[in-house]
Design a protein around this motif. Structure first.
Motif, PDB file in Angstrom:
ATOM      1  N   GLU B  73       0.958  -1.239  -0.105  1.00  0.00           N
ATOM      2  CA  GLU B  73       0.110   0.134   0.130  1.00  0.00           C
ATOM      3  C   GLU B  73       0.734   1.158   0.060  1.00  0.00           C
ATOM      4  OE1 GLU B  73      -3.573   0.336   2.330  1.00  0.00           O
ATOM      5  OE2 GLU B  73      -4.101  -0.729   0.648  1.00  0.00           O
ATOM      6  N   PHE B  74       2.179   1.122   0.369  1.00  0.00           N
ATOM      7  CA  PHE B  74       2.927   2.459   0.641  1.00  0.00           C
ATOM      8  C   PHE B  74       3.738   2.674  -0.607  1.00  0.00           C
ATOM      9  CE2 PHE B  74       2.333   0.805   4.918  1.00  0.00           C
ATOM     10  CZ  PHE B  74       1.806   1.729   5.749  1.00  0.00           C
ATOM     11  N   ALA B  75       3.798   4.034  -0.746  1.00  0.00           N
ATOM     12  CA  ALA B  75       4.778   4.577  -1.810  1.00  0.00           C
ATOM     13  C   ALA B  75       6.455   4.028  -1.574  1.00  0.00           C
ATOM     14  CB  ALA B  75       4.636   6.061  -1.845  1.00  0.00           C
ATOM     15  N   PRO B  76       7.242   4.274  -2.360  1.00  0.00           N
ATOM     16  CA  PRO B  76       8.509   3.903  -2.176  1.00  0.00           C
ATOM     17  C   PRO B  76       9.262   4.319  -0.898  1.00  0.00           C
ATOM     18  CG  PRO B  76       8.126   4.027  -4.438  1.00  0.00           C
ATOM     19  CD  PRO B  76       6.949   4.381  -3.869  1.00  0.00           C
ATOM     20  N   GLU B  77       8.861   5.902  -0.941  1.00  0.00           N
ATOM     21  CA  GLU B  77       9.406   6.657   0.169  1.00  0.00           C
ATOM     22  C   GLU B  77       8.992   6.329   1.497  1.00  0.00           C
ATOM     23  OE1 GLU B  77       8.012   7.798  -2.502  1.00  0.00           O
ATOM     24  OE2 GLU B  77       6.922   9.551  -2.161  1.00  0.00           O
ATOM     25  N   GLU B  78       7.764   5.924   1.446  1.00  0.00           N
ATOM     26  CA  GLU B  78       6.978   5.772   2.923  1.00  0.00           C
ATOM     27  C   GLU B  78       7.842   4.324   3.410  1.00  0.00           C
ATOM     28  OE1 GLU B  78       2.794   7.609   2.096  1.00  0.00           O
ATOM     29  OE2 GLU B  78       3.162   5.749   1.330  1.00  0.00           O
ATOM     30  N   ARG B  79       7.878   3.491   2.356  1.00  0.00           N
ATOM     31  CA  ARG B  79       8.364   2.455   2.735  1.00  0.00           C
ATOM     32  C   ARG B  79       9.920   2.493   3.528  1.00  0.00           C
ATOM     33  NH1 ARG B  79       6.624  -2.012  -2.048  1.00  0.00           N
ATOM     34  NH2 ARG B  79       4.771  -0.972  -2.329  1.00  0.00           N
ATOM     35  N   ALA B  80      10.804   3.421   2.735  1.00  0.00           N
ATOM     36  CA  ALA B  80      11.995   3.510   3.217  1.00  0.00           C
ATOM     37  C   ALA B  80      11.945   4.544   4.570  1.00  0.00           C
ATOM     38  CB  ALA B  80      12.810   4.852   2.122  1.00  0.00           C
ATOM     39  N   ARG B  81      10.965   5.389   4.823  1.00  0.00           N
ATOM     40  CA  ARG B  81      10.918   6.080   5.874  1.00  0.00           C
ATOM     41  C   ARG B  81      10.660   5.262   7.044  1.00  0.00           C
ATOM     42  NH1 ARG B  81       7.573  10.882   3.068  1.00  0.00           N
ATOM     43  NH2 ARG B  81       9.279  11.558   2.000  1.00  0.00           N
ATOM     44  N   GLU B  82       9.999   4.098   6.793  1.00  0.00           N
ATOM     45  CA  GLU B  82       9.464   2.824   7.770  1.00  0.00           C
ATOM     46  C   GLU B  82      10.770   2.188   8.001  1.00  0.00           C
ATOM     47  OE1 GLU B  82       6.996   2.243   9.793  1.00  0.00           O
ATOM     48  OE2 GLU B  82       5.579   4.120   9.203  1.00  0.00           O
ATOM     49  N   GLY B  83      11.600   2.272   7.325  1.00  0.00           N
ATOM     50  CA  GLY B  83      12.894   1.577   7.672  1.00  0.00           C
ATOM     51  C   GLY B  83      13.378   0.414   6.670  1.00  0.00           C
ATOM     52  N   LEU B  84      12.624   0.410   5.745  1.00  0.00           N
ATOM     53  CA  LEU B  84      13.150  -0.633   4.421  1.00  0.00           C
ATOM     54  C   LEU B  84      14.277   0.092   3.799  1.00  0.00           C
ATOM     55  CD1 LEU B  84      12.251  -3.297   3.240  1.00  0.00           C
ATOM     56  CD2 LEU B  84      10.952  -2.139   1.647  1.00  0.00           C
ATOM     57  N   PHE B  85      15.081  -0.635   3.674  1.00  0.00           N
ATOM     58  CA  PHE B  85      16.327  -0.094   2.519  1.00  0.00           C
ATOM     59  C   PHE B  85      16.886  -1.064   1.688  1.00  0.00           C
ATOM     60  CE2 PHE B  85      20.736   0.237   1.717  1.00  0.00           C
ATOM     61  CZ  PHE B  85      21.092   1.554   1.792  1.00  0.00           C
ATOM     62  N   LEU B  86      16.821  -0.819   0.455  1.00  0.00           N
ATOM     63  CA  LEU B  86      17.301  -1.602  -0.560  1.00  0.00           C
ATOM     64  C   LEU B  86      18.603  -1.036  -0.864  1.00  0.00           C
ATOM     65  CD1 LEU B  86      17.034  -3.578  -2.904  1.00  0.00           C
ATOM     66  CD2 LEU B  86      15.682  -1.739  -4.177  1.00  0.00           C
ATOM     67  N   ALA B  87      19.626  -1.911  -0.971  1.00  0.00           N
ATOM     68  CA  ALA B  87      20.973  -1.640  -1.648  1.00  0.00           C
ATOM     69  C   ALA B  87      20.816  -2.118  -2.922  1.00  0.00           C
ATOM     70  CB  ALA B  87      22.010  -2.334  -0.831  1.00  0.00           C
ATOM     71  N   PHE B  88      21.035  -1.215  -3.679  1.00  0.00           N
ATOM     72  CA  PHE B  88      20.841  -1.437  -5.428  1.00  0.00           C
ATOM     73  C   PHE B  88      21.892  -2.285  -5.779  1.00  0.00           C
ATOM     74  CE2 PHE B  88      17.631   1.374  -6.937  1.00  0.00           C
ATOM     75  CZ  PHE B  88      17.194   1.878  -5.836  1.00  0.00           C
ATOM     76  N   GLN B  89      21.371  -3.496  -6.900  1.00  0.00           N
ATOM     77  CA  GLN B  89      22.473  -3.867  -7.592  1.00  0.00           C
ATOM     78  C   GLN B  89      23.232  -3.074  -8.563  1.00  0.00           C
ATOM     79  OE1 GLN B  89      20.777  -7.370  -9.905  1.00  0.00           O
ATOM     80  NE2 GLN B  89      22.610  -7.925 -10.703  1.00  0.00           N
TER      81      GLN B  89
END
Ligand SMILES: Nc1ncnc2c1ncn2[C@@H]1O[C@H](COP(=O)(O)OP(=O)(O)OP(=O)(O)O)[C@@H](O)[C@H]1O
Ligand SMILES: [Mg+2]
Lengths: 454, 256
Positions: B73-89
């Protein structure tokens, strides 16, 4: 295309008639009288360019042609409050500030910072009065290469503009700022500023030229700036065209560069309904370097046109052109980059880049390089891009918690920043950065998502 | 206390009509390190992309719950703010955007979200100093535009450096080991290990067992053709290294 009957005001005849009256009232030295006459002849012979004219293919002057032609022969300086000045761009800039209202010098609004007596900073009209002989070789010559009809019209009608003369080896640490204000209220009011900057051998300076409008009705600024950069001299020229949305802005910047000189030209266009900058740079000595750097921000129905000619006449010259455009709504950008490398201009290093960021599907860009290379040992590169904000970059920002709108702002600002960052003078650069940021904030689409294009 | 950070339930997702993930189940609890291995094209990056919310991927079925809520349900920035982090390939170069400015903006977005005061330039520099050292990143890197002209290894270390600054609850590392020489690999792994604690979790995507010598996973999952075809402990990675992916046959749909 069916030929439209041209409105009467737009026929050279109407201009010639105004010119004859103007010349009767002027008290010019005879050489200038003749020069004006010749220039008017050139304009009358060519008339208004049309879309059939190769150099004006994408820039229609039809809306300008509909305006009456009212050269402002005498400015009404009384109407301008001095606190207006403090709200204009670069108001806080150190150095000399020359204010021109509808093309006429306003001494009471200007400040000329003390400089060595040998350095002259002031109004061209004053110099014309006091030492015309100094100007004769600069103002009387016949048509320069690539002269536009409007540059000819300027040569016929100009009355004033900024004049700076730096004798050899003189350094001006603070910039000279010339502000051109369009203030006359009647439609079709036209100013013909004429600036002359003479930087002799080994001298250094920064010249800032801003153009703004107070007038609401359609008006025209038809400017010519001549820059003579002597051997080994270093000059930075920054132009900020921020005129009103009813303005037409036509300008020529003609530079001649001597041996081992360094010229940095920055042309920033945010204003005017239609603007056209012809930037003609002649690398007339060996081993010199010039930077031609520009940014245009357009929205609504605005059109911004840059027409570049870089003439490599001598060996070992380097010219680097970087122009970025940010276009919203139905606005239009035009970039024409001609590079001429003459026979014998060996080891020329010419580079040209034009990048455009479209913030709307309806914005358009016409970009065209034109390379004419007559020497064999040269490095010449050019490239143009037209596109949207990079979707990958936006996602990368968002994946770090930066919101979509902020991400778009960041990327757009960065795109503009590539250009602004090349301005050497720190005070000018910082002020322009602030101004551009402010103008971008006014862009309707900066903060809005745009369908990502894979 | 030990409720899952991430729960993926029968997730299928793809691009347009094309199905790439074909029913993934995965639960990650606090303190755990999970590794996902699998051959090229098996869907590892797609899984990472769907978790981070990248445009262009459509979820065709299933659920993803993050900290008890519907992540999708969340936008990418909201996920990040909730503590989800993707280290990009493939970390993205952003010309003209200064690295310090970028990371400070990100850091302050997260702080705002948590109701913490924003950091000013001095405070931020103080915060990043030690983390730069942890990742052996030269200081001048932060003065340059984001990833622009960084070497492959610098880009990857920069990803983990950002992770160190943003302190995520769940870090998804997509092939962080690729393009790293052995010394850089150790530095990165050491960084990742230092960032691990009882309340956060890591999902490490990799081809090679090599990285898992340094980042030791609690669980290893093998992804093949959009499905997790085998799960096990860290020894599974060694087995894969030895025998390749082919020895794992796809389970019959009936077996699921
Ligand atoms: N945007 C896309 N459009 C079309 N196909 C895609 C897209 N993204 C991924 N795919 C396809 O989905 C499959 C899985 O890709 P993905 O990048 O997830 O694999 P991977 O396991 O990360 O591979 P690698 O080990 O090479 O990084 C591939 O066949 C790929 O071509
Ligand atoms: Mg991948």
């Amino acid at each position: 295309m069916a030929a439209h009957p041209t409105p009467a005001v737009n026929e050279p005849g109407a201009y010639v008639e105004k010119f004859d009256r103007f010349q009767k009232s002027a008290h010019d030295p005879s050489w200038l009288h003749a020069a004006r006459q010749a220039a008017m002849g050139r304009f009358a012979a060519r008339g208004f360019p049309t879309l059939q004219d190769e150099d004006w293919r994408f820039t229609s002057l039809a809306p300008l042609a509909k305006l009456p032609f009212r050269p402002v022969l005498k400015a009404n300086l009384g109407t301008l409050a001095s606190d207006t000045l403090s709200t204009l761009p670069f108001a806080g800039l150190q150095g000399s500030c020359l204010v021109f209202v509808d093309g006429h010098f306003a001494p009471t609004l200007s400040t000329i910072a003390a400089s060595g007596d040998a350095i002259r900073i002031g109004s061209l009209a004053q110099v014309l009065n006091t030492s015309p002989a100094l100007l004769e070789p600069r103002l009387s010559p016949s048509a320069p290469d690539g002269e536009t009809p409007f540059a000819a019209l300027n040569a016929a009608f100009f009355q004033d503009g900024a004049f700076v003369h730096l004798p050899p080896q003189h350094v001006l640490p603070e910039p000279v700022h010339a502000v051109f204000i369009s203030a006359a209220a009647s439609a079709g009011s036209t100013a013909h500023p004429r600036n002359l900057i003479l930087a002799e051998a080994g001298s250094r300076m920064t010249f800032v030229e801003t153009h703004v409008s107070l007038a609401g009705a359609g008006h025209l600024t038809n400017a010519v700036t001549e820059l003579a950069v002597g051997d080994g001299a270093q000059v930075e020229h920054v132009k900020f065209q921020d005129q009103g949305r009813q303005a037409f802005h036509l300008a020529t910047l003609r530079s001649t560069l001597g041996r081992d000189s360094r010229l940095r030209v920055h042309s920033i266009a945010t204003g005017a309904r239609l603007s056209r900058n012809n930037i003609d740079t002649r690398l007339a000595g060996p081993g010199l370097e010039c930077l031609l750097n520009g940014l245009y921000l357009t929205r609504g129905e605005q059109l911004a046109d840059h027409h570049m000619t870089v003439d490599h006449a001598e060996p070992r010259g380097a010219s680097h052109e970087y122009f970025n455009g940010i276009l919203a709504d139905r606005s239009k950008g035009v970039f024409h980059g001609r590079i001429l490398v003459r026979p014998g201009a060996q080891q020329t290093d010419a580079k040209q880049t034009n990048k455009n960021l479209l913030l709307s599907d309806e914005a358009t860009v016409n970009t065209k390089p034109q390379l004419e290379i007559y020497a064999d040992d040269v490095r010449c590169t050019h490239g143009a891009t037209v596109g949207q904000l990079n979707a990958e970059s936006i996602f990368y920002c968002r994946a770090r918690g930066i919101g979509l709108e902020t991400a778009r702002h960041m990327l757009i600002h960065a795109f503009a920043g590539e250009i602004i960052g090349r301005i050497l003078h720190a005070g000018v650069r910082e002020e322009l950065d602030r101004l551009i940021w402010q103008r971008l904030e006014q862009h309707p689409l900066v903060g809005q998502p745009h369908a990502p294009h894979p | 206390m030990n409720s899952p950070i991430l729960e993926i339930l029968n997730l299928s997702a793809g691009v347009g009509d094309k199905q790439i993930l074909k029913g993934i189940d995965l639960t990650i609890r606090p303190g755990e390190v999970h590794a996902i291995m699998g051959p090229n094209g098996s869907g590892k990056s797609t899984l990472a992309a769907v978790l981070a919310g990248r445009d262009g991927y459509t979820v065709q079925g299933g659920q993803v719950r993050y900290l008890g809520r519907d992540l999708l349900e969340f936008a990418p920035e909201e996920r990040a703010r909730e503590g989800l982090f993707l280290a990009f390939q493939y970390p993205v170069e952003i010309p003209g955007v200064n690295s310090t400015y970028f990371l400070k903006a990100a850091c302050n977005e997260l702080r705002k979200h948590k109701g913490q005061p924003e950091l000013d330039a001095m405070e931020f520099l103080e915060l990043v100093k030690d983390k730069m050292k942890l990742l052996h990143l030269p200081e001048d890197l932060l003065k340059r535009p984001v990833n622009e002209g960084f070497s492959g290894g610098e880009k990857k270390r920069n990803e983990i450096f950002q992770m160190a600054v943003l302190e995520p609850r769940l870090a998804v590392l997509d092939e962080t080991d690729s393009g790293l020489d052995i010394d850089a690999l150790k530095v990165v792994a050491n960084g990742v290990n230092k960032l691990k604690h009882a309340q956060n979790a890591q999902l490490v995507i990799t081809h090679y067992q090599r990285l898992l010598n340094y980042i030791v996973p609690d669980f290893v999952h093998v992804l093949r053709d959009g499905r997790i075809v085998k799960s096990g402990g860290k020894e599974l990675a060694l087995e894969l290294e030895e025998k390749g992916y082919d020895w794992i046959t796809r389970p019959e749909p009936a077996a699921l």
